[in-house]
Write an enzyme that holds these catalytic residues in place. Structure first.
Site, short mmCIF file in Angstrom:
data_model
loop_
_atom_site.label_atom_id
_atom_site.label_comp_id
_atom_site.label_asym_id
_atom_site.label_seq_id
_atom_site.Cartn_x
_atom_site.Cartn_y
_atom_site.Cartn_z
N SER A 102 92.06 69.66 26.72
CA SER A 102 92.95 69.27 25.61
C SER A 102 94.40 69.14 26.04
O SER A 102 95.16 68.37 25.45
CB SER A 102 92.84 70.28 24.47
OG SER A 102 93.15 71.59 24.91
N ASP A 123 99.93 76.18 17.03
CA ASP A 123 98.77 77.08 17.10
C ASP A 123 98.94 78.20 18.12
O ASP A 123 98.05 79.03 18.29
CB ASP A 123 97.48 76.29 17.35
CG ASP A 123 97.43 75.61 18.71
OD1 ASP A 123 98.33 75.85 19.55
OD2 ASP A 123 96.48 74.83 18.95
N HIS A 152 98.34 75.57 22.55
CA HIS A 152 98.64 74.31 23.23
C HIS A 152 100.15 74.15 23.42
O HIS A 152 100.92 74.56 22.56
CB HIS A 152 98.08 73.13 22.44
CG HIS A 152 96.60 73.12 22.36
ND1 HIS A 152 95.92 73.67 21.30
CD2 HIS A 152 95.66 72.64 23.22
CE1 HIS A 152 94.61 73.53 21.51
NE2 HIS A 152 94.43 72.92 22.65
#
Length: 256
Positions: free
Chosen positions: A64, A225, A228
């Site tokens: 990601s 979050d 990330h």
């Protein structure tokens, strides 16, 4: 008090402490899993054209973070930042990405297959390791998968740069002491990845060593979050990766 009684008491205390530690880790793990993370659908487009001049095909592979989850525009991703830096040297950079959120080293083979369908990239940047560290993937599996991936790209004609597992001890989504256990696991995966990638012919950047201190000190390097990177975090990674990526770009000649 008899020595046997002391020993029995010490053993009971140790077992109780161990049980408590396991309980704390279980709770921290549950909280980390229940935390709301950014959806993979929120990753910005991974492709674009930057600059003018001699063409250069730059491809991002990995998890990601390689996909840019945590920012909203391509230019703020690692790939976008690198493309802009390369474009400033007089290259027309064609950026694309095969990265998929949640990927581990074992998923790279499928990503390479998708990349090579469209031709051989001049430079391939791989960001991988976080998911393997969290899942405690056996290190020999990480090494074997990354070795195969790098060799496949190098044999095809790409220059490869690998950014190893970042410092998971900087991630705010994990509570303590789980956070430091994740950091330890990340260091093991990073070391195994560095050995495998270097041995297969890739340039290697230790992202944890180069940027982990800043991430731990500045929460602004992380997105909402707490896991990330933010635009600032990705900028740090891009700057750490750029010297090797630039050197790799200089080995390319005619467009493919």
């Amino acid at each position: 008090m008899k020595l046997s009684t002391i020993a029995a008491g010490a053993a009971t205390a140790a077992a109780t402490a161990a049980g408590a530690a396991v309980s704390v880790l279980a709770v921290e793990g549950l909280l980390a899993r229940r935390r709301r993370y950014l959806s993979a659908d929120l990753a910005p487009p991974g492709s674009g054209v930057f600059g003018a001049g001699r063409p250069l095909r730059l491809v991002l592979l990995g998890d990601s973070t390689a996909a840019g989850l945590g920012v909203t525009v391509t230019g703020e991703t690692v790939g976008g930042r690198l493309a802009e830096l390369l474009a400033s040297t007089g290259r027309r950079v064609h950026l694309s990405s095969a990265a998929v959120a949640g990927s581990r080293a074992a998923d790279l083979d499928a990503q390479v297959a998708r990349v090579l369908v469209h031709g051989v990239p001049d430079v391939a940047v791989i960001l991988i390791g976080g998911e393997d560290a969290i899942a405690f993937t056996p290190l020999d599996v990480v090494e074997a998968e990354l070795t195969a991936t790098v060799r496949r790209l190098v044999t095809a004609g790409s220059a490869v740069v690998v950014g190893t597992c970042p410092d998971l001890g900087a991630a705010r989504n994990f509570g303590q002491p789980l956070r430091e256990i994740m950091a330890w696991s990340g260091r093991r995966v990073a070391a195994a990845s560095a050995q495998a990638a270097s041995g297969a012919g890739a340039g290697v950047v230790d992202l944890a060593g180069r940027t982990g201190g800043v991430f731990r000190a500045d929460a602004g390097t992380l997105s909402a979050d707490g896991y990330h990177p933010s635009a600032d975090g990705y900028q740090l990674w891009a700057l750490a990766l750029y010297p090797l990526v630039y050197e790799a770009s200089r080995t390319t000649s005619a467009p493919r």
